[in-house]
Write a protein that holds these residues in place. Structure first.
Motif, PDB file in Angstrom:
ATOM      1  N   SER A 135      25.841  37.576  48.701  1.00  0.00           N
ATOM      2  CA  SER A 135      26.774  38.064  47.693  1.00  0.00           C
ATOM      3  C   SER A 135      26.117  38.034  46.325  1.00  0.00           C
ATOM      4  O   SER A 135      25.173  37.279  46.086  1.00  0.00           O
ATOM      5  CB  SER A 135      28.029  37.183  47.647  1.00  0.00           C
ATOM      6  N   THR A 192      38.856  38.546  41.908  1.00  0.00           N
ATOM      7  CA  THR A 192      39.100  38.843  43.318  1.00  0.00           C
ATOM      8  C   THR A 192      40.592  38.746  43.615  1.00  0.00           C
ATOM      9  O   THR A 192      41.064  39.295  44.605  1.00  0.00           O
ATOM     10  CB  THR A 192      38.331  37.893  44.260  1.00  0.00           C
ATOM     11  N   SER A 222      27.594  37.546  42.435  1.00  0.00           N
ATOM     12  CA  SER A 222      28.773  37.230  41.631  1.00  0.00           C
ATOM     13  C   SER A 222      28.409  37.290  40.164  1.00  0.00           C
ATOM     14  O   SER A 222      27.270  37.033  39.782  1.00  0.00           O
ATOM     15  CB  SER A 222      29.289  35.821  41.944  1.00  0.00           C
ATOM     16  N   TYR A 265      35.514  35.509  36.846  1.00  0.00           N
ATOM     17  CA  TYR A 265      34.700  35.471  38.065  1.00  0.00           C
ATOM     18  C   TYR A 265      34.981  36.719  38.900  1.00  0.00           C
ATOM     19  O   TYR A 265      36.137  37.133  39.042  1.00  0.00           O
ATOM     20  CB  TYR A 265      35.063  34.232  38.891  1.00  0.00           C
ATOM     21  N   ASN A 266      33.932  37.287  39.440  1.00  0.00           N
ATOM     22  CA  ASN A 266      34.084  38.350  40.427  1.00  0.00           C
ATOM     23  C   ASN A 266      32.898  38.289  41.376  1.00  0.00           C
ATOM     24  O   ASN A 266      31.861  37.717  41.049  1.00  0.00           O
ATOM     25  CB  ASN A 266      34.181  39.728  39.786  1.00  0.00           C
ATOM     26  N   VAL A 267      33.061  38.864  42.558  1.00  0.00           N
ATOM     27  CA  VAL A 267      32.014  38.792  43.574  1.00  0.00           C
ATOM     28  C   VAL A 267      31.940  40.110  44.333  1.00  0.00           C
ATOM     29  O   VAL A 267      32.957  40.765  44.569  1.00  0.00           O
ATOM     30  CB  VAL A 267      32.255  37.611  44.553  1.00  0.00           C
TER      31      VAL A 267
END
Length: 139
Positions: free
Chosen positions: A107, A38, A109, A121-123
């Motif tokens: 969300s 992010t 992730s 990590y990504n969301v």
């Protein structure tokens, strides 16, 4: 690490770190060379400091933030988290200035784990659903 251990790590990430605002857990839960996509973009390289920046932004803009994991799917080193965020909007989020309104968002992730630490990590938040709650007149 086992799939169950990876899932447990992700549960802790949301429960103790995001909701509990225990920034001191970053060193235990997130690798030093981890990438918060992010902040650094997909495939980018980063550091644990990017995670801290992301968390502090969240805590500053959402009072009483609560992140609840609703489901986890895992295979190998990857964990997909389906989670809910709740709180009070006290700072800019997705271009909407503070409204003081409470909101609930959902969300998805994806986290990659290595040696019992998050390394990527990504969301994908439901931005539209959140913005509709915060500023219904502009949507």
């Amino acid at each position: 690490m086992s799939i169950e251990a990876n899932k447990a790590l992700v549960e802790r990430y949301y429960h103790e770190l995001v909701t509990g605002q225990r920034v001191e857990l970053l060193e235990e839960l997130v690798a030093e060379d981890a990438a918060d996509e992010t902040r650094v973009g997909p495939g980018g390289s980063g550091t644990r400091a990017d995670f801290e920046e992301h968390l502090r932004w969240l805590w500053q803009n959402v009072r009483d933030v609560k992140a609840t994991v609703e489901d986890l799917v895992a295979e190998g080193d990857r964990v997909i988290a389906f989670w809910r965020i709740e709180g009070t909007h006290v700072g800019p989020i997705f271009g909407v200035p503070a409204t003081g309104r409470s909101f609930v968002g959902h969300s998805i992730s994806w986290l990659t784990v290595r040696d019992n630490k998050v390394v990527r990590y990504n969301v994908l938040p439901d931005r539209l659903g959140i913005v509709q709650q915060l500023a219904p007149a502009i949507v």
